[in-house]
Design a protein around this motif. Structure first.
Motif, PDB file in Angstrom:
ATOM      1  N   HIS A  56       0.844  -1.193   0.000  1.00  0.00           N
ATOM      2  CA  HIS A  56       0.000   0.000   0.000  1.00  0.00           C
ATOM      3  C   HIS A  56       0.881   1.247   0.000  1.00  0.00           C
ATOM      4  O   HIS A  56       2.027   1.211   0.459  1.00  0.00           O
ATOM      5  CB  HIS A  56      -0.923   0.041   1.218  1.00  0.00           C
ATOM      6  N   GLY A  57       0.337   2.318  -0.519  1.00  0.00           N
ATOM      7  CA  GLY A  57       1.013   3.604  -0.455  1.00  0.00           C
ATOM      8  C   GLY A  57       0.770   4.283   0.880  1.00  0.00           C
ATOM      9  O   GLY A  57       0.117   3.742   1.773  1.00  0.00           O
ATOM     10  N   ARG A  58       1.310   5.481   1.015  1.00  0.00           N
ATOM     11  CA  ARG A  58       1.113   6.253   2.238  1.00  0.00           C
ATOM     12  C   ARG A  58      -0.348   6.634   2.389  1.00  0.00           C
ATOM     13  O   ARG A  58      -1.011   7.004   1.428  1.00  0.00           O
ATOM     14  CB  ARG A  58       1.959   7.530   2.210  1.00  0.00           C
ATOM     15  N   GLY A  59      -0.826   6.537   3.605  1.00  0.00           N
ATOM     16  CA  GLY A  59      -2.206   6.908   3.878  1.00  0.00           C
ATOM     17  C   GLY A  59      -2.360   8.402   4.080  1.00  0.00           C
ATOM     18  O   GLY A  59      -1.397   9.128   4.345  1.00  0.00           O
ATOM     19  N   ALA A  60      -3.568   8.867   3.933  1.00  0.00           N
ATOM     20  CA  ALA A  60      -3.879  10.282   4.117  1.00  0.00           C
ATOM     21  C   ALA A  60      -4.846  10.445   5.283  1.00  0.00           C
ATOM     22  O   ALA A  60      -5.519   9.496   5.691  1.00  0.00           O
ATOM     23  CB  ALA A  60      -4.490  10.865   2.838  1.00  0.00           C
ATOM     24  N   ALA A  62      -2.598   5.052   8.209  1.00  0.00           N
ATOM     25  CA  ALA A  62      -1.245   4.549   7.958  1.00  0.00           C
ATOM     26  C   ALA A  62      -1.058   4.118   6.511  1.00  0.00           C
ATOM     27  O   ALA A  62       0.003   4.325   5.923  1.00  0.00           O
ATOM     28  CB  ALA A  62      -0.937   3.388   8.897  1.00  0.00           C
ATOM     29  N   CYS A  63      -2.083   3.519   5.914  1.00  0.00           N
ATOM     30  CA  CYS A  63      -1.951   2.952   4.578  1.00  0.00           C
ATOM     31  C   CYS A  63      -2.969   3.566   3.615  1.00  0.00           C
ATOM     32  O   CYS A  63      -4.068   3.940   4.026  1.00  0.00           O
ATOM     33  CB  CYS A  63      -2.126   1.437   4.612  1.00  0.00           C
ATOM     34  N   SER A 121       4.706   2.100   2.622  1.00  0.00           N
ATOM     35  CA  SER A 121       5.581   3.165   2.103  1.00  0.00           C
ATOM     36  C   SER A 121       5.891   4.226   3.153  1.00  0.00           C
ATOM     37  O   SER A 121       6.146   5.386   2.817  1.00  0.00           O
ATOM     38  CB  SER A 121       4.945   3.821   0.871  1.00  0.00           C
ATOM     39  N   ARG A 122       5.895   3.845   4.401  1.00  0.00           N
ATOM     40  CA  ARG A 122       6.143   4.799   5.489  1.00  0.00           C
ATOM     41  C   ARG A 122       7.157   4.192   6.454  1.00  0.00           C
ATOM     42  O   ARG A 122       6.981   3.064   6.936  1.00  0.00           O
ATOM     43  CB  ARG A 122       4.842   5.112   6.220  1.00  0.00           C
ATOM     44  N   VAL A 142      12.904   3.754   4.481  1.00  0.00           N
ATOM     45  CA  VAL A 142      12.318   2.621   5.199  1.00  0.00           C
ATOM     46  C   VAL A 142      13.402   1.617   5.573  1.00  0.00           C
ATOM     47  O   VAL A 142      13.449   1.110   6.702  1.00  0.00           O
ATOM     48  CB  VAL A 142      11.225   1.950   4.356  1.00  0.00           C
ATOM     49  N   SER A 143      14.298   1.309   4.638  1.00  0.00           N
ATOM     50  CA  SER A 143      15.372   0.354   4.909  1.00  0.00           C
ATOM     51  C   SER A 143      16.294   0.856   6.011  1.00  0.00           C
ATOM     52  O   SER A 143      16.751   0.076   6.856  1.00  0.00           O
ATOM     53  CB  SER A 143      16.181   0.094   3.631  1.00  0.00           C
TER      54      SER A 143
END
Length: 279
Positions: free
Chosen positions: A58-62, A66-67, A110-111, A161-162
């Motif tokens: 999932h991408g970043r949530g708005a 979170a997602c 993605s966060r 993230v890594s």
């Protein structure tokens, strides 16, 4: 592999992703063996040896979430590649005879902060819990079942993230291999001694940009970068490489010491790398 079995595998995977998009984890993926708390957006495959996986499904949530939306290419496709690799290894009697690879795959959304929270799952088995003051109702000692031990982690995608996850995995000496993180900071073995990757560092990309500017004799460079370790480190690597090659860049302006009417605009962003030129 026959066409029928391939279609069935694809159908099963599509059903799995559909369930994941609604926050459901199949089988035992909703919670670890024994006691624990539920894990949303996760896949669990039992095996003799368990590998961890981190993917931006999932991408970043708005708006505080979170997602966000599902990411097909950089999330789902890479996840499917890991599941496919596990199936091929487990079905090959010559690669790991009498050993089955399992997996615990989590969604980073993605966060970096969300990924750090999720990655605590990988170190649960290595954390000693003090149960001396815990007693059952009948007065007997408690029976605490530890979750499966993860021997290594595949991921993550984004460099930020890594970096966040590597800082905790190194404390427990868990190897981490990224498939897409390219920030030059991750090449520092003194800080990320348990991190490795299968893609080159952005240092080589920066060197290629410097070589192009020198070959075409451009005299002005404008850099744009997204906030974070990937974008900022990429621009810093570009400036450092230019100085090592004897070129002079004015801080902030990016002006070269040659006369030309060309401009190079280097974009370092989360989505993709883009280089554009204009006269």
């Amino acid at each position: 592999m026959s066409g029928a079995s391939f279609c069935m595998e694809r159908l099963s995977f599509c059903l799995l992703l559909s369930a994941w998009s609604w926050g459901w984890a199949p089988g035992d993926a909703a919670k670890p063996k024994g006691q624990g708390y539920p894990h949303m957006n996760s896949i669990r495959i039992d095996g003799d040896i368990t590998l961890g996986g981190l993917f931006p499904v999932h991408g970043r949530g708005a708006e505080g979430k979170a997602c966000g939306e599902l990411k097909k290419e950089k999330g789902i496709h890479r996840l499917e590649a890991m599941l496919f690799a596990l199936d091929r290894i487990n079905n090959d009697p010559d690669l790991l005879p009498n050993i089955t690879l399992g997996a615990r795959i989590l969604d980073t959304c993605s966060r970096d902060t969300h990924a750090l929270e999720q990655s605590l799952t990988f170190v649960q088995a290595l954390i000693e819990k003090d149960s001396t003051e815990v007693r059952c109702v009948n007065g007997g000692p408690p029976i605490i079942t530890k979750p499966e031990r993860v021997v290594g982690v595949i991921g993550a995608s984004g460099s930020s993230v890594s970096i966040m996850v590597a800082n905790i995995l190194r404390l427990f000496k868990i190897p981490q291999i990224s498939y897409a993180s390219t920030a030059p900071d991750l090449s520092d073995n003194s800080r990320y001694d348990f991190f490795s990757r299968v893609v080159p560092s952005d240092t080589y990309q920066a060197q290629a940009m410097v070589d192009i500017v020198k070959a075409l004799k451009w005299n002005y460079v404008s850099t744009l970068a997204s906030e974070g370790s990937y974008g900022e480190s990429g621009v810093e690597a570009f400036i450092q490489k230019s100085r090592e090659d004897g070129e002079q860049l004015s801080p902030g302006m990016g002006t070269w010491s040659r006369k030309s009417n060309w401009i190079i605009c280097s974009l370092y962003g989360r989505g993709r790398d883009v280089s554009g030129w204009a006269a």
